[in-house]
Scaffold this motif. Structure first.
Motif, PDB file in Angstrom:
ATOM      1  N   GLY A 111      -1.681   8.867  12.090  1.00 19.24           N
ATOM      2  CA  GLY A 111      -2.310   7.883  11.217  1.00 19.24           C
ATOM      3  C   GLY A 111      -2.035   8.139   9.741  1.00 19.24           C
ATOM      4  N   CYS A 112      -2.400   7.147   8.915  1.00 17.99           N
ATOM      5  CA  CYS A 112      -2.237   7.331   7.471  1.00 17.99           C
ATOM      6  C   CYS A 112      -3.600   7.267   6.810  1.00 17.99           C
ATOM      7  N   GLN A 113      -3.658   7.715   5.553  1.00 17.02           N
ATOM      8  CA  GLN A 113      -4.953   7.793   4.884  1.00 17.02           C
ATOM      9  C   GLN A 113      -5.568   6.417   4.612  1.00 17.02           C
ATOM     10  N   HIS A 114      -4.739   5.371   4.581  1.00 14.98           N
ATOM     11  CA  HIS A 114      -5.261   4.026   4.353  1.00 14.98           C
ATOM     12  C   HIS A 114      -6.249   3.661   5.476  1.00 14.98           C
ATOM     13  N   GLY A 115      -5.831   3.916   6.715  1.00 16.68           N
ATOM     14  CA  GLY A 115      -6.687   3.585   7.862  1.00 16.68           C
ATOM     15  C   GLY A 115      -7.966   4.403   7.858  1.00 16.68           C
TER      16      GLY A 115
ATOM     17  N   GLY B 200      -0.504  -5.530   8.528  1.00 17.37           N
ATOM     18  CA  GLY B 200      -0.626  -4.469   9.537  1.00 17.37           C
ATOM     19  C   GLY B 200      -1.387  -3.243   9.068  1.00 17.37           C
ATOM     20  N   CYS B 201      -1.396  -2.998   7.756  1.00 16.39           N
ATOM     21  CA  CYS B 201      -2.059  -1.781   7.260  1.00 16.39           C
ATOM     22  C   CYS B 201      -3.540  -1.730   7.619  1.00 16.39           C
ATOM     23  N   GLY B 202      -4.174  -2.873   7.701  1.00 12.66           N
ATOM     24  CA  GLY B 202      -5.616  -2.848   8.002  1.00 12.66           C
ATOM     25  C   GLY B 202      -5.919  -3.130   9.453  1.00 12.66           C
TER      26      GLY B 202
ATOM     27  N   SER C 247      -5.731  -0.320  -1.659  1.00  9.01           N
ATOM     28  CA  SER C 247      -4.290  -0.597  -1.718  1.00  9.01           C
ATOM     29  C   SER C 247      -3.484   0.406  -0.900  1.00  9.01           C
ATOM     30  N   GLY C 248      -2.429  -0.076  -0.274  1.00  9.26           N
ATOM     31  CA  GLY C 248      -1.583   0.778   0.575  1.00  9.26           C
ATOM     32  C   GLY C 248      -0.262   1.124  -0.111  1.00  9.26           C
ATOM     33  N   CYS C 249       0.757   1.418   0.709  1.00 12.50           N
ATOM     34  CA  CYS C 249       2.039   1.895   0.174  1.00 12.50           C
ATOM     35  C   CYS C 249       2.754   0.864  -0.698  1.00 12.50           C
TER      36      CYS C 249
ATOM     37  N   GLU D 273      -2.317   5.025  -0.699  1.00 12.89           N
ATOM     38  CA  GLU D 273      -1.019   4.781  -0.072  1.00 12.89           C
ATOM     39  C   GLU D 273      -0.728   5.890   0.960  1.00 12.89           C
ATOM     40  N   GLY D 274      -0.307   5.448   2.142  1.00 13.32           N
ATOM     41  CA  GLY D 274      -0.104   6.397   3.233  1.00 13.32           C
ATOM     42  C   GLY D 274       0.995   7.413   2.984  1.00 13.32           C
ATOM     43  N   PHE D 275       2.061   7.007   2.224  1.00 12.78           N
ATOM     44  CA  PHE D 275       3.198   7.932   2.072  1.00 12.78           C
ATOM     45  C   PHE D 275       2.870   9.137   1.205  1.00 12.78           C
ATOM     46  N   LYS D 276       1.726   9.078   0.509  1.00 11.88           N
ATOM     47  CA  LYS D 276       1.442  10.108  -0.488  1.00 11.88           C
ATOM     48  C   LYS D 276       1.086  11.465   0.128  1.00 11.88           C
TER      49      LYS D 276
HETATM   50  S1  SF4 Z   1       2.489   0.939   5.080  1.00 20.70           S
HETATM   51 FE1  SF4 Z   1       1.587   2.776   4.154  1.00 20.70          FE
HETATM   52  S2  SF4 Z   1      -0.584   2.263   3.866  1.00 20.70           S
HETATM   53 FE2  SF4 Z   1       0.261   0.768   5.311  1.00 20.70          FE
HETATM   54  S3  SF4 Z   1      -0.183   1.657   7.365  1.00 20.70           S
HETATM   55 FE3  SF4 Z   1       1.914   2.318   6.773  1.00 20.70          FE
HETATM   56  S4  SF4 Z   1       1.644   4.322   5.810  1.00 20.70           S
HETATM   57 FE4  SF4 Z   1      -0.382   3.326   5.850  1.00 20.70          FE
END
Ligand code: SF4
Length: 499
Positions: free
Chosen positions: A50-54, A75-77, A141-143, A173-176
């Motif tokens: 998973g990513c931190q956004h979720g 899709g991020c949410g 906000s996401g990536c 942002e998830g990539f961070k």
């Molecule tokens: S695009 Fe970024 S914020 Fe959105 S789900 Fe993927 S890693 Fe998470």
């Protein structure tokens, strides 16, 4: 070092030297924690996680009187779809008039990547304010906005005078970061920026000294407990019962709070963490800015951890004697009530997976019931796990894997360790069920796991699971795992690299 508020919370790899990859024994892990050598480890092969956004939405979607805007592609949410129904019920356990989660997405697409997503965010905030009239609007906000350079803070401060709701920017942002738990800091960062302000009270023309003294006394015995998304309302009531018994009043935040609850919490006298890995960023800031002391120690799961947690709080108020007398009684009652379950559970071998602090604390319950711990899998690792290890016995040689999801490592280890039962975080149970073992979810939003009542309920449910495991046996007969025989012959930590 003084904490400064910035647009975004720092990644936990840097702030806490947290790690996401480890394979060895508990003794190795404790040694590595002391030497801080887990921070750079990674995998040469990794499955998705998973990513931190979720995860930040896991907190933000629970907040009452709010609209959540996901400023990202749709899709991020997506994870929100699975939790909104439950979330509205849990909100209503705190406030019967609460609305369910209201969420919108700016649905960023390819053309927004070229021309920018700021207009979409502005329009969505104005729409949310007019349509739903919430107390606050949270822009998560996401990536993509981070990559294309949308100025979220700028939009928020520009629009604040045009809308009635308080506007909260949450940058995650998830990539961070590879440490998903950075999400907690990201969510708190938004709260810290906008919701921490002094309560404005009505002033009486004639001061009533007695009322004022009484109010101050009550606040001096009022504490904030920092709940976590995996806690149920029943968990909260159990912790409240334990602290009420020694004369303390309790408020819970951040999950399921309304915006004004954050301001009111600044009047209370102590901040208490239930899990250090969730809250340290916020409660250290609140101590620095508002002078409220805090306790970060163990998580109140299991008899020893619960006793330690209550006594630390009691010590702060010089209430140790009252607490000890009360806990002794609780201990006796629990011992009596566990008798019927011990026989069925004694000697059973258990594997645990999920949040590192929670699994190690839950292992204390299982050791208390006479079970044998054979392995752990923790999502990530940081120093906050240390107090929970102190409640366990004979675990130096037990296997510990640090892995966010990574089911391929889990199935390999489980195949080698051959436990009788698995206690595991939801979300990976589909893989686990295919190994045919009885599963107890590590937490459940309608069950109780914390305090003395939690030990009793874990014993009851585990006993039932072990008595009848036909369902998972059938799944394992009819559904196979996707891994080849060769993988099971390999060492499970083959792909972990320590730089
Ligand atoms: S695009 Fe970024 S914020 Fe959105 S789900 Fe993927 S890693 Fe998470």
């Amino acid at each position: 070092m003084k904490m400064e508020l910035s647009t975004t919370a720092p990644a936990r790899e840097e702030r806490l030297k947290a790690g996401i990859a480890f394979g060895g024994t508990c003794a190795n892990l404790k040694y590595c924690l002391n030497k801080a050598c887990l921070n750079n480890a990674n995998r040469s092969f990794s499955q998705t996680y998973g990513c931190q956004h979720g995860l930040s939405l896991g907190i933000l979607n629970t907040l009452r009187n709010a609209v959540v805007i996901m400023h990202s592609p749709l899709g991020c949410g997506a994870s929100t779809n699975s939790s909104v129904g439950q979330g509205s019920n849990f909100k209503r356990l705190r406030d019967p008039k609460a609305e369910g989660t209201i969420w919108l997405s700016t649905n960023l697409d390819e053309s927004d990547v070229i021309s920018g997503g700021e207009k979409k965010l502005r329009d969505t905030i104005i729409y949310a304010d007019k349509e739903f009239r919430p107390e606050m609007i949270i822009a998560v906000s996401g990536c993509v906005p981070a990559l294309i350079g949308d100025d979220i803070d700028g939009i928020i401060s520009d629009l604040q005078s045009e809308v009635a709701a308080a506007l909260i920017p949450v940058t995650c942002e998830g990539f961070k970061t590879k440490v998903m738990a950075t999400a907690y800091d990201a969510a708190y960062n938004g709260i810290m920026k906008k919701l921490l302000k002094n309560v404005v009270r009505e002033e009486n023309l004639v001061e009533d000294d007695f009322e004022e003294i009484q109010r101050k006394y009550l606040l001096s015995r009022h504490v904030n407990i920092f709940n976590v998304g995996s806690m149920s309302r029943a968990d909260e009531l159990e912790l409240e019962r334990l602290l009420n018994a020694i004369g303390l009043a309790v408020s819970f935040l951040p999950c399921y709070s309304a915006p004004k609850d954050f301001a009111y919490s600044l009047e209370n006298s102590l901040n208490i963490s239930v899990c250090g890995t969730h809250d340290d960023y916020y409660i250290k800031y609140v101590e620095q800015e508002y002078g409220i002391p805090f306790i970060i120690d163990t998580i109140p799961i299991g008899r020893k951890n619960t006793t330690r947690w209550v006594l630390k709080i009691a010590e702060h108020f010089n209430l140790e004697k009252e607490a000890e007398a009360f806990l002794k009684k609780e201990d006796e009652l629990l011992n009596e009530s566990l008798k019927p379950y011990r026989k069925n559970l004694k000697g059973k071998r258990v594997y645990l997976g999920g949040g590192a602090i929670r699994i190690v604390a839950t292992a204390e319950v299982l050791q208390d019931l006479g079970m044998e711990i054979v392995g752990f899998k923790g999502h990530h690792i940081d120093k906050f796990i240390e107090p929970t290890f102190e409640a366990l016995e004979n675990i130096d040689d037990v296997v510990f894997n640090v892995a966010t999801q990574q089911p391929f490592e889990q199935v390999n280890i489980v195949n080698k360790l051959k436990p009788d039962v698995i206690v595991i975080h939801s979300g990976i149970n589909n893989i686990t069920a295919k190994q045919g073992l009885p599963i107890l979810p590590l937490f459940g939003p309608t069950n109780i796991y914390m305090g003395y009542a939690g030990v009793f309920e874990i014993a009851c449910r585990l006993s039932r699971k072990i008595k009848n495991n036909q369902f998972n046996k059938n799944i394992s007969k009819n559904r196979s795992l996707p891994y080849k025989r060769e993988w099971y012959d390999k060492e499970p930590f083959t792909y972990i690299r320590e730089d």
